[in-house]
Enzyme design. Structure first.
Site, mmCIF file in Angstrom:
data_model
loop_
_atom_site.group_PDB
_atom_site.id
_atom_site.type_symbol
_atom_site.label_atom_id
_atom_site.label_comp_id
_atom_site.label_asym_id
_atom_site.label_seq_id
_atom_site.Cartn_x
_atom_site.Cartn_y
_atom_site.Cartn_z
ATOM 1 N N ILE A 12 0.847 -1.202 0.000
ATOM 2 C CA ILE A 12 0.000 0.000 0.000
ATOM 3 C C ILE A 12 0.881 1.250 0.000
ATOM 4 O O ILE A 12 0.585 2.242 -0.665
ATOM 5 C CB ILE A 12 -0.982 -0.015 1.198
ATOM 6 C CG1 ILE A 12 -1.814 -1.298 1.150
ATOM 7 C CG2 ILE A 12 -1.891 1.205 1.179
ATOM 8 C CD1 ILE A 12 -2.628 -1.565 2.403
ATOM 9 N N ASN A 32 12.405 -2.062 6.462
ATOM 10 C CA ASN A 32 13.461 -3.049 6.793
ATOM 11 C C ASN A 32 13.439 -4.210 5.795
ATOM 12 O O ASN A 32 14.189 -5.174 5.969
ATOM 13 C CB ASN A 32 13.292 -3.571 8.227
ATOM 14 C CG ASN A 32 12.026 -4.396 8.394
ATOM 15 O OD1 ASN A 32 11.217 -4.514 7.468
ATOM 16 N ND2 ASN A 32 11.849 -4.962 9.569
ATOM 17 N N ASP A 58 14.854 -0.249 10.620
ATOM 18 C CA ASP A 58 13.786 -0.963 11.304
ATOM 19 C C ASP A 58 13.023 -0.009 12.213
ATOM 20 O O ASP A 58 13.614 0.862 12.849
ATOM 21 C CB ASP A 58 14.422 -2.092 12.129
ATOM 22 C CG ASP A 58 13.397 -3.100 12.593
ATOM 23 O OD1 ASP A 58 13.369 -4.203 12.019
ATOM 24 O OD2 ASP A 58 12.612 -2.769 13.512
ATOM 25 N N SER A 124 -7.369 -1.287 10.318
ATOM 26 C CA SER A 124 -7.960 -2.345 9.505
ATOM 27 C C SER A 124 -9.391 -2.601 9.939
ATOM 28 O O SER A 124 -9.736 -2.428 11.122
ATOM 29 C CB SER A 124 -7.126 -3.614 9.710
ATOM 30 O OG SER A 124 -7.840 -4.737 9.265
ATOM 31 N N ALA A 125 -10.187 -3.084 8.999
ATOM 32 C CA ALA A 125 -11.554 -3.494 9.314
ATOM 33 C C ALA A 125 -11.560 -4.636 10.326
ATOM 34 O O ALA A 125 -12.595 -4.930 10.915
ATOM 35 C CB ALA A 125 -12.261 -3.948 8.045
ATOM 36 N N TYR A 148 -2.835 -10.295 15.583
ATOM 37 C CA TYR A 148 -2.622 -9.219 14.608
ATOM 38 C C TYR A 148 -3.684 -8.134 14.781
ATOM 39 O O TYR A 148 -3.385 -6.950 14.883
ATOM 40 C CB TYR A 148 -2.659 -9.795 13.176
ATOM 41 C CG TYR A 148 -3.033 -8.762 12.146
ATOM 42 C CD1 TYR A 148 -2.107 -7.801 11.743
ATOM 43 C CD2 TYR A 148 -4.328 -8.715 11.607
ATOM 44 C CE1 TYR A 148 -2.472 -6.823 10.825
ATOM 45 C CE2 TYR A 148 -4.683 -7.745 10.698
ATOM 46 C CZ TYR A 148 -3.763 -6.807 10.311
ATOM 47 O OH TYR A 148 -4.120 -5.831 9.423
ATOM 48 N N LYS A 152 -3.658 -3.919 16.010
ATOM 49 C CA LYS A 152 -4.291 -2.768 15.344
ATOM 50 C C LYS A 152 -5.210 -2.051 16.329
ATOM 51 O O LYS A 152 -5.198 -0.826 16.435
ATOM 52 C CB LYS A 152 -5.089 -3.218 14.108
ATOM 53 C CG LYS A 152 -4.235 -3.699 12.949
ATOM 54 C CD LYS A 152 -3.427 -2.575 12.319
ATOM 55 C CE LYS A 152 -2.547 -3.026 11.179
ATOM 56 N NZ LYS A 152 -1.556 -2.015 10.763
HETATM 57 N N1 UFG Z 1 -10.150 -17.064 1.077
HETATM 58 C C1 UFG Z 1 -10.247 -18.247 0.378
HETATM 59 N N2 UFG Z 1 -9.081 -18.825 -0.057
HETATM 60 C C2 UFG Z 1 -7.851 -18.276 0.162
HETATM 61 C C3 UFG Z 1 -7.778 -17.060 0.896
HETATM 62 C C4 UFG Z 1 -8.955 -16.489 1.336
HETATM 63 O O1 UFG Z 1 -11.331 -18.778 0.152
HETATM 64 O O2 UFG Z 1 -6.835 -18.847 -0.270
HETATM 65 C C5 UFG Z 1 -11.401 -16.388 1.494
HETATM 66 C C6 UFG Z 1 -11.515 -16.125 2.967
HETATM 67 O O3 UFG Z 1 -12.106 -17.205 3.631
HETATM 68 C C7 UFG Z 1 -12.357 -14.837 2.983
HETATM 69 C C8 UFG Z 1 -11.953 -14.109 1.695
HETATM 70 O O4 UFG Z 1 -11.403 -15.126 0.864
HETATM 71 O O5 UFG Z 1 -13.715 -15.159 2.891
HETATM 72 C C9 UFG Z 1 -10.923 -13.020 1.895
HETATM 73 O O6 UFG Z 1 -9.805 -13.526 2.598
HETATM 74 P P1 UFG Z 1 -8.423 -12.726 2.671
HETATM 75 O O7 UFG Z 1 -7.445 -13.597 3.392
HETATM 76 O O8 UFG Z 1 -8.050 -12.232 1.329
HETATM 77 O O9 UFG Z 1 -8.798 -11.454 3.531
HETATM 78 P P2 UFG Z 1 -9.438 -11.372 5.005
HETATM 79 O O10 UFG Z 1 -10.776 -10.719 4.835
HETATM 80 O O11 UFG Z 1 -9.370 -12.636 5.730
HETATM 81 O O12 UFG Z 1 -8.397 -10.429 5.739
HETATM 82 C C10 UFG Z 1 -8.102 -9.145 5.276
HETATM 83 C C11 UFG Z 1 -6.679 -8.776 5.627
HETATM 84 C C12 UFG Z 1 -6.502 -8.650 7.109
HETATM 85 C C13 UFG Z 1 -7.512 -7.741 7.664
HETATM 86 C C14 UFG Z 1 -8.906 -8.130 7.256
HETATM 87 C C15 UFG Z 1 -9.885 -7.089 7.695
HETATM 88 O O13 UFG Z 1 -5.783 -9.755 5.162
HETATM 89 O O14 UFG Z 1 -5.241 -8.122 7.353
HETATM 90 O O15 UFG Z 1 -8.982 -8.239 5.847
HETATM 91 O O16 UFG Z 1 -11.181 -7.516 7.530
HETATM 92 F F1 UFG Z 1 -7.451 -7.738 9.006
#
Ligand code: UFG
Length: 338
Positions: A12, A32, A58, A124-125, A148, A152
């Site tokens: 980002i 870092n 760092d 973060s959300a 994590y 936040k």
């Molecule tokens: N998912 C899959 N397969 C994968 C990865 C994810 O099906 O290989 C699904 C997850 O179950 C979820 C969606 O895709 O339903 C999104 O998952 P992400 O891992 O892309 O994102 P998250 O919503 O879990 O997490 C993200 C950020 C976090 C943050 C969060 C805030 O990675 O850092 O949004 O809501 F905290």
């Protein structure tokens, strides 16, 4: 105006550096390289024709931070630096507390000692935990479901206490939903270490043949197609939100908090289908069990950011997938690609 960008070589941050330079700001950055590459800095310099004053440092190194503040006349800080892998944070929580919490405390101490009290913080959300209803507004109850997320939330709480004690701080807390996409040029994008944890970087690796199939984590959620629903936001829109936040700080707003999302939820299958359209081929997937800690649905109510920052996400899901695909095809191995 000179902006210090912490974690300045990351995903980002690199897009934000580009928009800052294009908007006429001077950018000082440090990183870092724990999950990033100097190449992103070089590419942003090439794309903008402007220089970034860069330091390899760092966040925990107080002396080095002090050195940067004494050399550069910093007006405001955008604080991106931090670890962000949810799974890893459950396995090694101390690493997250040390880096994210101690690192931020170090930064805040140095800022205070130089009288720099303008800060944009990458939240973060995740701080909404598992929201009871959607869309989520900024005044929803806050909670954390993993270390994590807790970092936040704790940093947010720290910032609210600091502001309560000293109202000369101006702090913009930005709660990101799910950033995806890449710069239109295809020259900068997301380049995670190892096998991606997040959906879109994983899909991108499947589309380019680096990984063999997508794993859909659960199709039995209470959602229209059974898969998880999220508010995906184009990283360029997200970056432009930071420019608006920096502008806002110049009005001395005190502490302000904004959701940065589109207000629209897409399921895992929606994303796979849109990515298939962008890359012009079918992508293999399997249904796996739910990933522990995942929630069914979240998406933002972004109306406060529109009202108070004049910011709104403009780029739709097609563009998010097309831009990710362009970056991934040009550089299948990210910044390590030849
Ligand atoms: N998912 C899959 N397969 C994968 C990865 C994810 O099906 O290989 C699904 C997850 O179950 C979820 C969606 O895709 O339903 C999104 O998952 P992400 O891992 O892309 O994102 P998250 O919503 O879990 O997490 C993200 C950020 C976090 C943050 C969060 C805030 O990675 O850092 O949004 O809501 F905290």
């Amino acid at each position: 105006m000179k902006i210090l960008v912490t974690g300045g070589a990351g995903y980002i941050a690199s897009h934000t550096n580009l928009e800052l330079l294009n908007a006429g700001y001077d950018v000082v950055a440090f990183d870092n390289f724990s999950n990033s590459s100097i190449e992103s800095i070089h590419r942003v310099e090439r794309l903008t024709g402007k220089k970034i004053s860069f330091y390899e440092t760092d966040l925990l190194d107080k002396e080095a931070l002090t050195d940067i503040f004494s050399k550069e006349n910093i007006d405001a800080v955008i604080h991106f630096a931090g670890l962000k892998a949810v799974g890893e944070s459950c396995e090694i929580p101390l690493k997250y507390f040390k880096n994210n919490l101690s690192g931020t405390i170090t930064l805040l101490e140095v800022m205070e000692s130089f009288g720099v009290k303008n800060l944009v913080f990458s939240s973060s959300a995740t701080v909404y935990g598992d929201p009871e209803t959607v869309p989520v507004t900024e005044d929803f109850p806050l909670s954390a479901t993993n270390p994590y997320g807790r970092t936040k939330l704790m940093i947010e709480e720290m910032l609210r206490d600091i502001y309560k004690a000293d109202s000369s701080w101006n702090i913009a807390i930005l709660r990101y939903f799910n950033p995806i996409g890449a710069h239109e040029s295809g020259e900068i994008g997301e380049d995670p270490n190892g096998i991606p944890n997040n959906l879109v970087p994983y899909i991108a690796k499947v589309a380019s043949g680096v990984l063999d199939k997508i794993h859909v984590f659960g199709n039995d959620y209470d959602t229209p197609d059974g898969t998880g629903v999220r508010d995906y936001i184009h990283v360029v829109d997200l970056s432009l939100g930071h420019i608006k936040a920096i502008e806002k700080l110049q009005e001395n707003p005190g502490l302000v908090t904004y959701n940065l999302g589109t207000g629209v939820g897409y399921s895992v299958f929606d994303i796979i289908h849109n990515y298939e359209k962008a890359c012009g081929k079918k992508l293999p997937y399997v249904i796996d069990p739910r990933r522990p800690g995942d929630i069914a649905v979240t998406y933002a109510d972004p109306s406060k950011a529109l009202k108070e920052l004049g910011w709104k996400a403009e780029r739709g899901i097609d563009k998010m997938c097309e831009d990710t695909y362009r970056w991934q095809s040009k550089y299948p191995n990210g910044y390590k690609s030849k």
